[in-house]
Design a protein around this motif. Sequence first.
Motif, short mmCIF file in Angstrom:
data_model
loop_
_atom_site.label_atom_id
_atom_site.label_comp_id
_atom_site.label_asym_id
_atom_site.label_seq_id
_atom_site.Cartn_x
_atom_site.Cartn_y
_atom_site.Cartn_z
N GLY A 113 0.81 -1.21 0.00
CA GLY A 113 0.00 0.00 0.00
C GLY A 113 0.84 1.26 0.00
O GLY A 113 2.06 1.22 0.17
N ASN A 114 0.18 2.39 -0.21
CA ASN A 114 0.85 3.70 -0.20
C ASN A 114 0.11 4.67 0.71
O ASN A 114 0.05 5.86 0.43
N ASP A 115 -0.46 4.16 1.80
CA ASP A 115 -1.25 5.02 2.68
C ASP A 115 -0.65 5.16 4.08
O ASP A 115 -1.33 5.47 5.03
N GLN A 116 0.65 4.90 4.19
CA GLN A 116 1.41 5.02 5.44
C GLN A 116 0.92 4.07 6.54
O GLN A 116 1.09 4.33 7.72
N THR A 117 0.33 2.93 6.13
CA THR A 117 -0.01 1.90 7.11
C THR A 117 1.00 0.76 7.08
O THR A 117 1.08 0.00 8.03
N PHE A 118 1.74 0.59 5.97
CA PHE A 118 2.90 -0.29 5.85
C PHE A 118 2.62 -1.78 5.94
O PHE A 118 3.54 -2.57 5.90
N TYR A 119 1.37 -2.22 6.04
CA TYR A 119 1.14 -3.65 6.20
C TYR A 119 0.97 -4.35 4.84
O TYR A 119 0.61 -3.74 3.84
N LEU A 120 1.24 -5.64 4.82
CA LEU A 120 1.19 -6.46 3.62
C LEU A 120 -0.25 -6.64 3.15
O LEU A 120 -1.10 -7.08 3.92
N ARG A 121 -0.50 -6.32 1.87
CA ARG A 121 -1.80 -6.58 1.26
C ARG A 121 -1.79 -7.93 0.56
O ARG A 121 -2.83 -8.52 0.39
N GLY A 122 -0.63 -8.38 0.08
CA GLY A 122 -0.51 -9.67 -0.59
C GLY A 122 0.48 -9.61 -1.73
O GLY A 122 1.11 -8.58 -2.00
N LYS A 123 0.62 -10.74 -2.42
CA LYS A 123 1.46 -10.80 -3.61
C LYS A 123 0.69 -10.18 -4.76
O LYS A 123 -0.52 -10.35 -4.86
N VAL A 124 1.40 -9.46 -5.63
CA VAL A 124 0.73 -8.77 -6.72
C VAL A 124 0.42 -9.71 -7.88
O VAL A 124 1.13 -10.69 -8.10
N SER A 125 -0.65 -9.40 -8.60
CA SER A 125 -1.05 -10.13 -9.80
C SER A 125 -1.68 -9.15 -10.77
O SER A 125 -2.36 -8.20 -10.36
N GLY A 126 -1.46 -9.38 -12.07
CA GLY A 126 -2.08 -8.58 -13.11
C GLY A 126 -1.07 -7.81 -13.93
O GLY A 126 0.14 -7.94 -13.76
N TYR A 127 -1.59 -7.01 -14.84
CA TYR A 127 -0.78 -6.19 -15.75
C TYR A 127 -0.54 -4.86 -15.05
O TYR A 127 -1.42 -4.00 -15.01
N LEU A 128 0.63 -4.69 -14.47
CA LEU A 128 0.88 -3.57 -13.57
C LEU A 128 1.99 -2.66 -14.08
O LEU A 128 2.99 -3.13 -14.64
#
Length: 175
Positions: A113-128
Motif C-alpha cells: 500500500g501507499n497510505d502510510q499503514t505499511f502492512y502487507l496486502r498480498g502478492k501482486v497479480s495482473g498487468y501492472l
Amino acid sequence: MKLKFNVLGLVVIVMSLLVAGQAKADTVTTDATTNQPLSGYVFTADRDWRWYENGQLYTGFRNYFGANYYFINGVRQTNTWATEWGKTYYLGADGRSVEGHLVTINGITYDFGNDQTFYLRGKVSGYLKDGSAANGGYRWYDNGQLYTGFKFYMGTYYWFVDGVRQNAGWRSAWG
C-alpha cells in the motif's frame, strides 16, 4: 507422604527461579548522569543502539524520525518479517517498514500500500505499471512473480516473457 514433600520441594524451587527471573526482568536501566530511566533510542556503553522504554529494553514498533522500526529486546530488526496487530510487515535493510504497491523481496513482488499503514496486502497479480523499460512500463505479474506464457487479457491473447508483453513474432503453446 514422601512424594508430596518432593513435589512441594520442586514447586518451591521452580517458584524461586521464576521470582528471580522476574526480578531480573524488572531491572530498570538508568542514565549514569541523571539517574533517570532510559527511554528512546540510546547509544549504549557496548557501542550499540538499543530502544528503551522507561528503562526496559523494548519489543515492538516505534516511530522514529518519521519511520516505523521494529525492535526485539531493544534491538532494531532488519531484512525480516514482523507481525503486530494481526497484520504483517517487512523491515528493510535500514530497519524501516517498507511501503509501496510493488516491493520485491527475495524475487517475489508484494503490495504494502501507499497510505502510510505499511502492512502487507498480498502478492501482486495482473498487468501492472512497474516502471520497466518495455511496453510503457507495464509487466504481467502472477502471484508475485513475473509471468511467462499466454494470457487472455482485454478480449485477446498476449504472450509474455518475464512479464514483458511480446509485440511481434510467432509463439507456440499448448501444442
